[in-house]
Design a protein around this motif. Sequence first.
Motif, mmCIF file in Angstrom:
data_model
loop_
_atom_site.group_PDB
_atom_site.id
_atom_site.type_symbol
_atom_site.label_atom_id
_atom_site.label_comp_id
_atom_site.label_asym_id
_atom_site.label_seq_id
_atom_site.Cartn_x
_atom_site.Cartn_y
_atom_site.Cartn_z
ATOM 1 N N GLN A 76 -39.597 5.574 -23.474
ATOM 2 C CA GLN A 76 -38.917 6.693 -24.120
ATOM 3 C C GLN A 76 -37.454 6.384 -24.391
ATOM 4 O O GLN A 76 -36.910 6.697 -25.457
ATOM 5 N N ILE A 85 -36.360 3.414 -33.348
ATOM 6 C CA ILE A 85 -36.784 4.093 -34.571
ATOM 7 C C ILE A 85 -35.609 4.610 -35.411
ATOM 8 O O ILE A 85 -35.816 5.137 -36.504
ATOM 9 N N VAL A 99 -39.954 10.038 -37.803
ATOM 10 C CA VAL A 99 -40.663 9.299 -36.763
ATOM 11 C C VAL A 99 -40.302 9.938 -35.424
ATOM 12 O O VAL A 99 -39.122 10.065 -35.101
ATOM 13 N N LYS A 100 -41.299 10.335 -34.660
ATOM 14 C CA LYS A 100 -41.045 10.929 -33.351
ATOM 15 C C LYS A 100 -40.918 9.833 -32.303
ATOM 16 O O LYS A 100 -41.763 8.949 -32.203
ATOM 17 N N ALA A 101 -39.866 9.926 -31.515
ATOM 18 C CA ALA A 101 -39.650 8.942 -30.453
ATOM 19 C C ALA A 101 -40.477 9.338 -29.237
ATOM 20 O O ALA A 101 -41.456 10.054 -29.328
ATOM 21 N N ASN A 134 -46.208 9.023 -26.116
ATOM 22 C CA ASN A 134 -47.374 9.899 -26.020
ATOM 23 C C ASN A 134 -48.563 9.047 -25.616
ATOM 24 O O ASN A 134 -49.047 8.225 -26.395
ATOM 25 N N ASN A 188 -51.448 8.614 -27.910
ATOM 26 C CA ASN A 188 -51.252 7.707 -29.042
ATOM 27 C C ASN A 188 -51.009 6.286 -28.540
ATOM 28 O O ASN A 188 -50.015 5.639 -28.892
ATOM 29 N N TRP A 218 -48.412 3.800 -30.586
ATOM 30 C CA TRP A 218 -48.084 3.887 -32.008
ATOM 31 C C TRP A 218 -47.283 5.144 -32.350
ATOM 32 O O TRP A 218 -47.369 6.170 -31.690
ATOM 33 N N TYR A 219 -46.516 4.982 -33.431
ATOM 34 C CA TYR A 219 -45.588 6.010 -33.896
ATOM 35 C C TYR A 219 -45.791 6.177 -35.401
ATOM 36 O O TYR A 219 -45.588 5.234 -36.166
ATOM 37 N N THR A 223 -47.705 3.200 -39.786
ATOM 38 C CA THR A 223 -47.669 3.354 -38.331
ATOM 39 C C THR A 223 -46.919 2.189 -37.698
ATOM 40 O O THR A 223 -47.221 1.022 -37.984
#
Length: 224
Positions: free
Chosen positions: A49, A56, A66-68, A71, A74, A90-91, A103
């Motif tokens: 995290q 990103i 793009v969510k940091a 997760n 994912n 993956w993001y 991705t």
Amino acid sequence: MTNTQIDHLFRKAEKQLSDTWKSVLESKQTELIQMFNTYGDRAYGVWIQDFMALVIEPFQQEGYQVKAGFNRHNSVENWGPPEERERCAWYFIHNHEGAPIGTLVLQIYHSHRSFFVPRAPQLLFLQVTEREDILTALSQSTTRVRWDRKEERTHTLEAQSITQWEYATDVSLADCLGRSESEHSSWSLDEALSHWGRYGWELVSVTPVDRKMIAYFKRPIRSN
């Protein structure tokens, strides 16, 4: 987003990863070790995290979404021994209108024995954006294993005290097999196997694939 733009932003993200993953690890190492001892692999998620928020940034600075963070849903972890387990997280990258365009995949290598990162993390870019398509792509070793990106590994003292092995394959053994019994026992097969044996390789097993035969060899890694 054109291929040129993707490549440009991806290279900037790679540089960010190279510049930050180790510094974040070193700055929080004591905290992460304590967290691992209490909560196990969650410690790696906290570490991811922290540095992925920086990785990103090149995409976000250009207006892409793009969510940091990290997760676990994912991500997938299918490869490697417990001392150097590989997880791919993956993001999703969305354009200015919110439509998915690709991705970003993080390859992270970690130990399940203790908090230890034996190999530098790496990035991949996939053009697919559906979960099943991502899993299919990552299940192909040619997607994840890149010889042009081979990294040196950092071994623990435990690894240095055990016998280590290296492996190799030969896909040409079927060339030595004819159709007759005499050809099956001919000198050519003996010579092919002896050629490996001269250099310390031991035959482990063979597997027929289509019209070929894959032979698997191993030998102890020689200490310097």
